[in-house]
Scaffold this active site. Structure first.
Site, PDB file in Angstrom:
ATOM      1  CG  HIS A 332      51.206 106.800 -47.294  1.00 53.65           C
ATOM      2  ND1 HIS A 332      52.051 106.091 -46.464  1.00 53.65           N
ATOM      3  CD2 HIS A 332      51.181 108.073 -46.807  1.00 53.65           C
ATOM      4  CE1 HIS A 332      52.515 106.898 -45.524  1.00 53.65           C
ATOM      5  NE2 HIS A 332      52.012 108.103 -45.723  1.00 53.65           N
ATOM      6  CB  CYS A 333      53.198 102.026 -50.665  1.00 60.03           C
ATOM      7  SG  CYS A 333      52.000 101.245 -49.595  1.00 60.03           S
ATOM      8  CB  ALA A 334      54.054 104.952 -54.779  1.00 63.43           C
TER       9      ALA A 334
END
Length: 347
Positions: A332-334
């Protein structure tokens, strides 16, 4: 003029995507540059998994774009040359919006590398604006330092965040809670903000909510929990769980709260890793879930089961959650989703 006045809103992640953006990792900005090959493999796995469901656009620094174009040719993945300092595109990229007539736009937040933890970050601070201009999308420059991983929305006026991150003096030291709240409402068309307290242990983003909790549907929230009183995540997650159980959303609904047990603690070079099943990513008709294997096999399966029941019409696609976790984040961060709608043609 702020986006909400022009009837733009931030859509929920489960709404249809035109594509997913990923920024390719930069060896020089990594916490552990000696792990670059492993991390790059992890990003490649993300791209391939997501491409099973929707198109992927990889942003690559100019010196790497040509090589990546050859690797991904014909694989539902395209590569754009765009300079950046770090690869966490959820945080340094734009937050996309959709207007009532379907027009797609985006917010260019200010970016200071998670409270000036890493330098340089000047190219990352310019990245969101460059991308929006490149795609001929309306750009709204927000007077606020904010990372995309610090917020989740239900698409109907409710936002989840943490006090630890958004009220941290290393982001917006001169702005009060009231001012920050007002700006979120103006730029995201939010009416209700649910303020959780702190994030998970080991999270160097100062408590991003996308490791902690997220909306599964309007009125429904998933939260990672810990039931071991000796674990440093116990107090944090129980306090946040209590907040969710006692609050309502923008429509006045009491929330249905779905707990997901955290994986067993894992460490790298003496530092606790922020292992989170909440760092999954919703794609068109699917869900990309990081799993951790080994002693986490039981909680991996439990998370898969809960998410399968919560999203019965989506295919759960697991990926290796250990591939990039030493760098501090996961799928999700990426990633960042471009909503389906009008506009967004690359110049």
């Amino acid at each position: 003029m702020v986006p909400s006045v022009l009837h733009f809103r931030m859509p929920a992640e489960w709404e249809r995507h035109a594509c997913t953006f990923i920024a390719w990792p930069v060896r020089g900005s990594m916490c552990f540059p000696e792990n670059y090959r492993q991390v790059a493999t992890g990003y490649s796995q993300f791209a391939s998994a997501i491409a099973e469901f929707e198109p992927v656009t990889i942003l690559a620094n100019p010196e790497e774009a040509g090589t990546l174009e050859k690797i991904y040719q014909g694989k539902n993945v395209r590569v754009l040359s765009m300079a950046h300092d770090d690869s966490w595109f959820r945080d340094n990229g734009p937050t996309f919006l959709v207007a009532a007539d379907g027009q797609v736009g985006g917010i260019n937040w200010r970016f200071n590398a998670w409270g000036e933890k890493y330098t340089p970050y000047d190219r990352d601070d310019r990245l969101a604006g460059m991308l929006l201009d490149s795609f001929n999308l309306p750009r709204f420059n927000a007077p606020l330092v904010l990372e995309g991983g610090s917020i989740h929305v239900d698409g109907e006026g409710t936002l989840l965040t943490t006090e630890q991150c958004l009220l941290n003096p290393n982001r917006n030291p001169k702005e009060s809670r009231e001012t920050i709240s007002a700006l979120l409402k103006d730029y995201l068309a939010i009416r209700q903000i649910i303020w959780l307290k702190k994030g998970l242990s080991g999270d160097e983003t100062d408590g991003h909510v996308d490791n902690l909790a997220c909306f599964a549907a309007p009125g429904k929230v998933l939260i990672q929990v810990c039931e071991d009183p000796s674990d440093e995540n116990y107090t944090v997650t129980q306090e946040n769980l209590a907040i969710l159980e006692q609050t309502v959303d923008a429509a006045g609904r009491k929330l249905e709260v779905i707990p997901v047990q955290q994986p067993p603690a894992r460490y790298y070079r003496g530092k606790r890793l922020t292992l989170s099943y909440m760092n999954f990513y919703l794609v068109n008709d699917g869900l990309i879930l990081p799993v951790f294997g080994g002693e986490a096999a039981e909680t991996d399966q439990a998370a898969c089961d809960i998410l399968s029941r919560t999203f019965p019409n989506r295919r759960i696609r697991t990926i290796d959650g250990t591939a990039i976790i030493s760098e501090g984040g996961n799928v999700h961060c990426a990633t960042q989703q471009l909503p389906a709608g009008k506009g967004g043609n690359k110049r």
